[in-house]
Design a protein around this motif. Sequence first.
Motif, PDB file in Angstrom:
ATOM      1  N   LYS A   1       0.829  -1.208   0.000  1.00  0.00           N
ATOM      2  CA  LYS A   1       0.000   0.000   0.000  1.00  0.00           C
ATOM      3  C   LYS A   1       0.864   1.258   0.000  1.00  0.00           C
ATOM      4  CE  LYS A   1      -4.070  -2.183   2.016  1.00  0.00           C
ATOM      5  NZ  LYS A   1      -4.968  -2.332   3.188  1.00  0.00           N
TER       6      LYS A   1
ATOM      7  N   ILE B   1       1.767   1.678  -3.561  1.00  0.00           N
ATOM      8  CA  ILE B   1       0.607   2.177  -4.310  1.00  0.00           C
ATOM      9  C   ILE B   1       0.446   3.677  -4.086  1.00  0.00           C
ATOM     10  CG2 ILE B   1      -1.922   2.106  -4.436  1.00  0.00           C
ATOM     11  CD1 ILE B   1      -1.688  -0.926  -3.717  1.00  0.00           C
ATOM     12  N   LYS B   2       0.548   4.101  -2.818  1.00  0.00           N
ATOM     13  CA  LYS B   2       0.366   5.521  -2.482  1.00  0.00           C
ATOM     14  C   LYS B   2       1.484   6.365  -3.085  1.00  0.00           C
ATOM     15  CE  LYS B   2      -1.406   9.068  -0.299  1.00  0.00           C
ATOM     16  NZ  LYS B   2      -1.486   9.200   1.165  1.00  0.00           N
TER      17      LYS B   2
ATOM     18  N   GLY C   1       3.410   5.836  -5.850  1.00  0.00           N
ATOM     19  CA  GLY C   1       3.332   5.981  -7.302  1.00  0.00           C
ATOM     20  C   GLY C   1       4.666   5.876  -8.009  1.00  0.00           C
TER      21      GLY C   1
ATOM     22  N   ASP D   1      -3.924  -4.804  -6.769  1.00  0.00           N
ATOM     23  CA  ASP D   1      -4.136  -3.357  -6.753  1.00  0.00           C
ATOM     24  C   ASP D   1      -2.835  -2.617  -7.081  1.00  0.00           C
ATOM     25  OD1 ASP D   1      -5.655  -1.078  -6.493  1.00  0.00           O
ATOM     26  OD2 ASP D   1      -5.452  -0.955  -4.317  1.00  0.00           O
TER      27      ASP D   1
ATOM     28  N   SER E   1      -2.290  -2.882 -10.773  1.00  0.00           N
ATOM     29  CA  SER E   1      -3.283  -2.037 -11.424  1.00  0.00           C
ATOM     30  C   SER E   1      -2.847  -0.573 -11.397  1.00  0.00           C
ATOM     31  CB  SER E   1      -4.636  -2.180 -10.726  1.00  0.00           C
ATOM     32  OG  SER E   1      -5.553  -1.225 -11.185  1.00  0.00           O
ATOM     33  N   THR E   2      -2.340  -0.126 -10.239  1.00  0.00           N
ATOM     34  CA  THR E   2      -1.896   1.260 -10.086  1.00  0.00           C
ATOM     35  C   THR E   2      -0.771   1.590 -11.058  1.00  0.00           C
ATOM     36  OG1 THR E   2      -2.500   1.231  -7.749  1.00  0.00           O
ATOM     37  CG2 THR E   2      -0.961   2.945  -8.445  1.00  0.00           C
ATOM     38  N   TYR E   3       0.108   0.616 -11.272  1.00  0.00           N
ATOM     39  CA  TYR E   3       1.243   0.831 -12.178  1.00  0.00           C
ATOM     40  C   TYR E   3       0.919   0.388 -13.615  1.00  0.00           C
ATOM     41  CZ  TYR E   3       4.096   2.164  -8.221  1.00  0.00           C
ATOM     42  OH  TYR E   3       4.604   2.835  -7.121  1.00  0.00           O
ATOM     43  N   GLU E   4      -0.394   0.253 -13.888  1.00  0.00           N
ATOM     44  CA  GLU E   4      -0.931   0.012 -15.237  1.00  0.00           C
ATOM     45  C   GLU E   4      -0.358  -1.237 -15.896  1.00  0.00           C
ATOM     46  OE1 GLU E   4      -0.573   3.582 -17.527  1.00  0.00           O
ATOM     47  OE2 GLU E   4      -1.898   4.718 -16.202  1.00  0.00           O
TER      48      GLU E   4
ATOM     49  N   CYS F   1      -8.909  -2.297 -12.173  1.00  0.00           N
ATOM     50  CA  CYS F   1      -7.696  -2.397 -12.995  1.00  0.00           C
ATOM     51  C   CYS F   1      -8.041  -2.269 -14.478  1.00  0.00           C
ATOM     52  CB  CYS F   1      -6.998  -3.719 -12.713  1.00  0.00           C
ATOM     53  SG  CYS F   1      -5.586  -4.042 -13.783  1.00  0.00           S
TER      54      CYS F   1
ATOM     55  N   ARG G   1      -8.858   1.365 -15.184  1.00  0.00           N
ATOM     56  CA  ARG G   1      -7.669   2.220 -15.163  1.00  0.00           C
ATOM     57  C   ARG G   1      -6.831   2.032 -16.418  1.00  0.00           C
ATOM     58  NH1 ARG G   1      -5.405   1.036 -10.026  1.00  0.00           N
ATOM     59  NH2 ARG G   1      -6.426   2.815  -9.064  1.00  0.00           N
TER      60      ARG G   1
END
Length: 586
Positions: free
Chosen positions: A115, A118-119, A121, A151, A154-157, A183, A186
């Motif tokens: 997490k 994720i936060k 980036g 997740d 997903s955040t990092y595409e 995901c 996004r």
Amino acid sequence: MLKSMSSSDDHLVSLIVSSTGKSHLRQIHAVLLRTSLIRSSDVFHHFLSRLAPRDLDYSRHVFSQRSNPSVSHCNTMIRAFSLSETPGEGFRLFRALRRKTFPPANPLSSSFALKCCIKSGDLLGGGLQIHGKIFSDGFLSDSLLLTTLMDFYSTYENSAAACKVFDEIPKRDTVSYNVLISCFLRNKRTRDVLFLFDKMMKEVDGCVRPDGVTCLLALQACASLGALDFGTQVHDFIDGNGLGCALNLNNTLVSMYSRCGSMDKAYEVFNRMRERNVVSWTAMITGLAMNGFGKEAIEAFQKMLKCGISPEEHTLTGLLSACSHSGLVHEGMMFFDRLKSGEFKMKPNLHHYGCIVDLLGRARLLDKAYSLVQSMEMKPDSTIWRTLLGACRVQGNVELGERVISHLIELKAEEAGDYVLLLNTYSSVGNWEKVTELRSLMKEKRIHTKPGFSAMEVQGKVHEFIVDDVSHPRKEEIYKMLAEINQQLKIAGYVAEVASELHNLDSEEEKGHALTYHSEKLAIAFGILMTPPGTTIRVTKNLRTCVDCHNFAKFVSRVYDRVVIVRDRSRFHHFKGGFCSCNDFW
């Protein structure tokens, strides 16, 4: 009361848990130090858990004084960092924990560290390290941990990696499905969202039933694709499963119907809502704006004020956009002046200025628009200049267009689309020498333009078309239908707008032929082919529709007695009886 705390750990823990203020927690800390209860691992854990989310700086100091922190103590701090503005500290603490021979990290440690990534980036490498540790530590059976790992990807595409992790989750619940759907959204895999939601509704292949969050994500996908039929199915599921009173779902339904060009249904949902907040009103005002109902958007705004609801920045953006899309110059300038006066308790932001620049540009007041940009209180961003450049293209103002491009280059913010706008400006005035020069420059700079496409939904399935498309399985029928449509429209008086053809072809006939197979026309032909007479045809386009395709749609609406709704990059065009809702102002 603080003096009596030392009588029992249970009473102390109860007091810690009930404390919320920073000063009270610091008083408790003083007593813990004086009574030596701070040495109790359990008491310290409860105290740190209460303190860290409320006072991270002080928690960092308290934690540093602990000579032998347990895993739970470390996890508390890593979690607090993951919710803070310094998530990198949490990841560094996790690495320090991993380097110790004792105590060993547990699944929660990895979950909180992910997490943090994720936060942040910008901790892709850190997340990949954690994934490796999850594998080596044997935590692959922890469904919650793997959901967090999804997740992260997903955040990092990286949707492929997220899907792979999803397949490895031993026991998938609604949360894991929602993360996967998020995901897909996004990563612009919107059709996969609809496919998965459909499986969840039918509970096939081991899928769990959707919840409110799933419906919210599915509605966003429908809005993006303009998939009205599927959006209606989601709406039916919401009502059939007792979710119809949720304010956030109703707000999203208003937005979805608006973005699918169905303002009747948007208004129906809005009217039945027992509770409305500023988000509800903003969704309605914005929906009316993009569909060309400027006066109705102003009426909705005035009703909102009468209800005692104060507008937010997005509300004013929707209102000013409504004035821009409907050519309401006087009204738009009046609301902008009220905004600048402080009546709405906010200052104009870049989006508000952008709407006014767009309003003036569409009204052919380019000099006034340029003066406004130069007099802005804040520095114009690339979007403001791009809006002005679009107006230069529509009006063929080459000189101002070149000046605007120079501003974009100065900002180092020029994009392929900007060069295309300038290219279109040159071609619209027949300056083919400049067109050739600019094409050479784009080739030299390796600038690749974004291909245009049009999409439409038929029987719950989304079909996409590009110019001169030959990939569709029913291409022969589509082209035959398009030829028939063109023949009928010519009889009715339709003539191709050859100025929309941006290549220097030898004859008007060649230019007209080149315009014949634009993606919107293929989509409209497919719609007429596949739907019964009288059915509304809905097309979504990723770029601005050209003048010729706009004229084509007007004639189709009259000759075939169809309502044709086209959503292009910035607004909706509702064609009916040979007229468009934009009044040719777009």
